[in-house]
Design a protein around this motif. Structure first.
Motif, mmCIF file in Angstrom:
data_model
loop_
_atom_site.group_PDB
_atom_site.id
_atom_site.type_symbol
_atom_site.label_atom_id
_atom_site.label_comp_id
_atom_site.label_asym_id
_atom_site.label_seq_id
_atom_site.Cartn_x
_atom_site.Cartn_y
_atom_site.Cartn_z
ATOM 1 N N ILE A 94 0.857 -1.177 0.000
ATOM 2 C CA ILE A 94 0.000 0.000 0.000
ATOM 3 C C ILE A 94 0.895 1.229 0.000
ATOM 4 C CG2 ILE A 94 -1.691 1.348 1.310
ATOM 5 C CD1 ILE A 94 -2.876 -1.294 2.272
ATOM 6 N N ASP A 95 0.709 2.064 -1.011
ATOM 7 C CA ASP A 95 1.418 3.337 -1.112
ATOM 8 C C ASP A 95 0.578 4.367 -0.361
ATOM 9 O OD1 ASP A 95 2.731 5.665 -1.778
ATOM 10 O OD2 ASP A 95 2.873 5.228 -3.919
ATOM 11 N N THR A 96 1.024 4.761 0.839
ATOM 12 C CA THR A 96 0.197 5.603 1.698
ATOM 13 C C THR A 96 0.274 7.088 1.354
ATOM 14 O OG1 THR A 96 1.933 5.839 3.389
ATOM 15 C CG2 THR A 96 0.405 3.976 3.619
ATOM 16 N N HIS A 97 1.018 7.442 0.292
ATOM 17 C CA HIS A 97 1.126 8.868 -0.042
ATOM 18 C C HIS A 97 1.694 9.008 -1.454
ATOM 19 C CE1 HIS A 97 1.247 12.923 2.035
ATOM 20 N NE2 HIS A 97 1.810 13.215 0.868
ATOM 21 N N ALA A 98 0.829 9.383 -2.406
ATOM 22 C CA ALA A 98 1.281 9.550 -3.794
ATOM 23 C C ALA A 98 0.447 10.631 -4.457
ATOM 24 C CB ALA A 98 1.152 8.242 -4.568
ATOM 25 N N HIS A 99 1.103 11.693 -4.910
ATOM 26 C CA HIS A 99 0.412 12.825 -5.546
ATOM 27 C C HIS A 99 0.252 12.576 -7.039
ATOM 28 C CE1 HIS A 99 0.623 15.333 -1.928
ATOM 29 N NE2 HIS A 99 1.863 14.908 -1.775
ATOM 30 N N ILE A 100 -0.420 11.491 -7.382
ATOM 31 C CA ILE A 100 -0.535 11.137 -8.787
ATOM 32 C C ILE A 100 -1.592 11.969 -9.514
ATOM 33 C CG2 ILE A 100 0.340 8.806 -8.421
ATOM 34 C CD1 ILE A 100 -2.534 7.790 -8.605
ATOM 35 N N ALA A 141 -1.707 -2.774 -3.922
ATOM 36 C CA ALA A 141 -3.132 -3.038 -3.740
ATOM 37 C C ALA A 141 -3.940 -1.769 -3.533
ATOM 38 C CB ALA A 141 -3.340 -3.957 -2.538
ATOM 39 N N ALA A 142 -3.287 -0.706 -3.061
ATOM 40 C CA ALA A 142 -4.004 0.538 -2.792
ATOM 41 C C ALA A 142 -3.031 1.709 -2.858
ATOM 42 C CB ALA A 142 -4.691 0.495 -1.435
ATOM 43 N N ILE A 143 -3.554 2.857 -3.277
ATOM 44 C CA ILE A 143 -2.776 4.097 -3.358
ATOM 45 C C ILE A 143 -3.596 5.195 -2.703
ATOM 46 C CG2 ILE A 143 -1.751 5.809 -4.899
ATOM 47 C CD1 ILE A 143 -1.538 3.556 -7.032
ATOM 48 N N VAL A 144 -2.969 5.943 -1.806
ATOM 49 C CA VAL A 144 -3.620 7.073 -1.146
ATOM 50 C C VAL A 144 -3.177 8.360 -1.836
ATOM 51 C CG1 VAL A 144 -3.947 8.330 1.016
ATOM 52 C CG2 VAL A 144 -3.690 5.827 1.045
ATOM 53 N N ILE A 145 -4.154 9.140 -2.297
ATOM 54 C CA ILE A 145 -3.877 10.380 -3.029
ATOM 55 C C ILE A 145 -4.282 11.560 -2.140
ATOM 56 C CG2 ILE A 145 -4.232 11.612 -5.200
ATOM 57 C CD1 ILE A 145 -5.417 8.985 -6.339
ATOM 58 N N GLU A 186 5.674 4.719 1.530
ATOM 59 C CA GLU A 186 5.057 5.606 0.550
ATOM 60 C C GLU A 186 6.076 5.930 -0.531
ATOM 61 O OE1 GLU A 186 5.418 10.051 1.562
ATOM 62 O OE2 GLU A 186 5.008 9.084 3.502
ATOM 63 N N THR A 187 5.572 6.434 -1.665
ATOM 64 C CA THR A 187 6.497 6.924 -2.690
ATOM 65 C C THR A 187 6.594 8.442 -2.696
ATOM 66 O OG1 THR A 187 4.741 6.940 -4.365
ATOM 67 C CG2 THR A 187 6.147 4.956 -4.224
ATOM 68 N N ASP A 188 5.535 9.138 -2.249
ATOM 69 C CA ASP A 188 5.461 10.600 -2.379
ATOM 70 C C ASP A 188 5.612 11.009 -3.846
ATOM 71 O OD1 ASP A 188 5.023 13.160 -1.398
ATOM 72 O OD2 ASP A 188 7.141 13.555 -0.999
ATOM 73 N N SER A 189 5.150 10.157 -4.752
ATOM 74 C CA SER A 189 5.201 10.467 -6.184
ATOM 75 C C SER A 189 4.563 11.830 -6.448
ATOM 76 C CB SER A 189 4.417 9.424 -6.976
ATOM 77 O OG SER A 189 4.788 8.120 -6.647
ATOM 78 N N PRO A 190 5.086 12.590 -7.422
ATOM 79 C CA PRO A 190 6.203 12.282 -8.327
ATOM 80 C C PRO A 190 7.573 12.670 -7.777
ATOM 81 C CG PRO A 190 5.200 14.348 -8.977
ATOM 82 C CD PRO A 190 4.404 13.851 -7.790
ATOM 83 N N ASP A 191 7.632 13.090 -6.505
ATOM 84 C CA ASP A 191 8.906 13.467 -5.890
ATOM 85 C C ASP A 191 9.605 12.244 -5.301
ATOM 86 O OD1 ASP A 191 8.544 16.218 -6.428
ATOM 87 O OD2 ASP A 191 7.227 16.391 -4.685
ATOM 88 N N GLN A 192 10.850 12.451 -4.864
ATOM 89 C CA GLN A 192 11.624 11.466 -4.100
ATOM 90 C C GLN A 192 11.803 10.131 -4.829
ATOM 91 O OE1 GLN A 192 11.602 11.498 0.190
ATOM 92 N NE2 GLN A 192 9.642 12.570 0.168
#
Length: 268
Positions: free
Chosen positions: A4-10, A34-38, A214-220
């Protein structure tokens, strides 16, 4: 393994257009996301974020797309201070009428990127988020740079739902203090950097039931993926660095962090 990506600004234009989001979501599914938090960062983007999440839900099976809304401290310099009360009132209305899993991204930033908003203003806006969290029971997605002591004080001032310190940048000792208050620590791409001693120490200090990714996409973007734009499919790279720091297997980290994310965010 599931993640689970708990933080992604997609949802942001910097991540790409609708086609880019769809393709990234398919790549995420392929690696077991399985899940992405935006999370939302300012009122002007909330509607487009919710629309992006709705489109992804309609197009992609096998990945859940969850949303949160808040006012980021780095967004405050571009917002009219006289409108802070209205923004917080709109947030309350959105929470009451929208299926959100958290409040945020919000928090404090006493570094250069947050310098355009006074500390007093940042704390006042954070307090509005805290009151809403305490009233609704929703967790917070918390940004904190160079302001850990103040954030600790505000979280400890009254019982606060278990929340997430996103993209952890503090020390191992600070990890212990936030976790004693019941909060979770989420690690992002900085732990993949060569000689990332401080993030590694923090990862080792995080209790197993408080550990998140988390990925913090698109950063980091993780170090081995640079110069690519970061995306949720890169989450296993971050997990591998956390596993190495803790002396754990990748499967153990997958199990821990997925269970923790489902608990704190109340995911099915």
């Amino acid at each position: 393994m599931q993640w689970i990506d708990t933080h992604a600004h997609i949802d942001t234009p910097r991540f790409g257009d609708d086609l880019s989001r769809r393709e990234a979501a398919l790549r995420a599914r392929e690696v077991g996301i399985a899940a992405i938090v935006i999370p939302g960062i300012e009122p002007s983007t909330w509607s487009s974020l919710l629309a992006s999440a709705a489109r992804l839900r309609g197009e992609i099976t096998g990945v859940c797309f969850h949303t949160a809304l808040g006012v980021h401290p780095q967004a405050l310099p571009d917002l009219d201070p006289d409108a802070d009360t209205d923004a917080c009132a709109e947030l309350e209305q959105r929470v009451a009428t929208t299926e959100l899993i958290a409040i945020g991204e919000c928090g404090l930033d006493f570094g250069p990127l947050g310098a355009g908003a006074s500390r007093e203003r940042q704390v006042a806006v954070l307090e509005a988020h805290l009151r809403l969290s305490r009233r609704t029971g929703l967790p917070l997605l918390l940004h904190c740079l160079h302001a850990h002591a103040v954030l600790l004080e505000r979280l400890a001032a009254a019982p606060t739902p278990a929340s997430i310190l996103h993209s952890w940048s503090g020390s191992a000792e600070l990890v212990r203090q936030f976790c004693r208050l019941g909060h979770c620590i989420s690690f992002a791409g900085s732990i993949t950097l060569p000689n990332a001693r401080r993030p590694q120490e923090a990862a080792r200090a995080t209790p197993a039931d408080r550990l998140l990714l988390e990925t913090d996409s698109p950063d980091q973007t993780p170090h081995t993926r640079r110069p690519a734009t970061n995306e949720p499919a890169f989450l296993p790279d971050i997990a591998a660095a956390v596993a190495a720091a803790r002396g754990a297997t990748l499967a153990e980290i997958a199990g821990l962090t997925t269970t923790n994310a489902r608990r704190v965010l109340r995911l099915p």
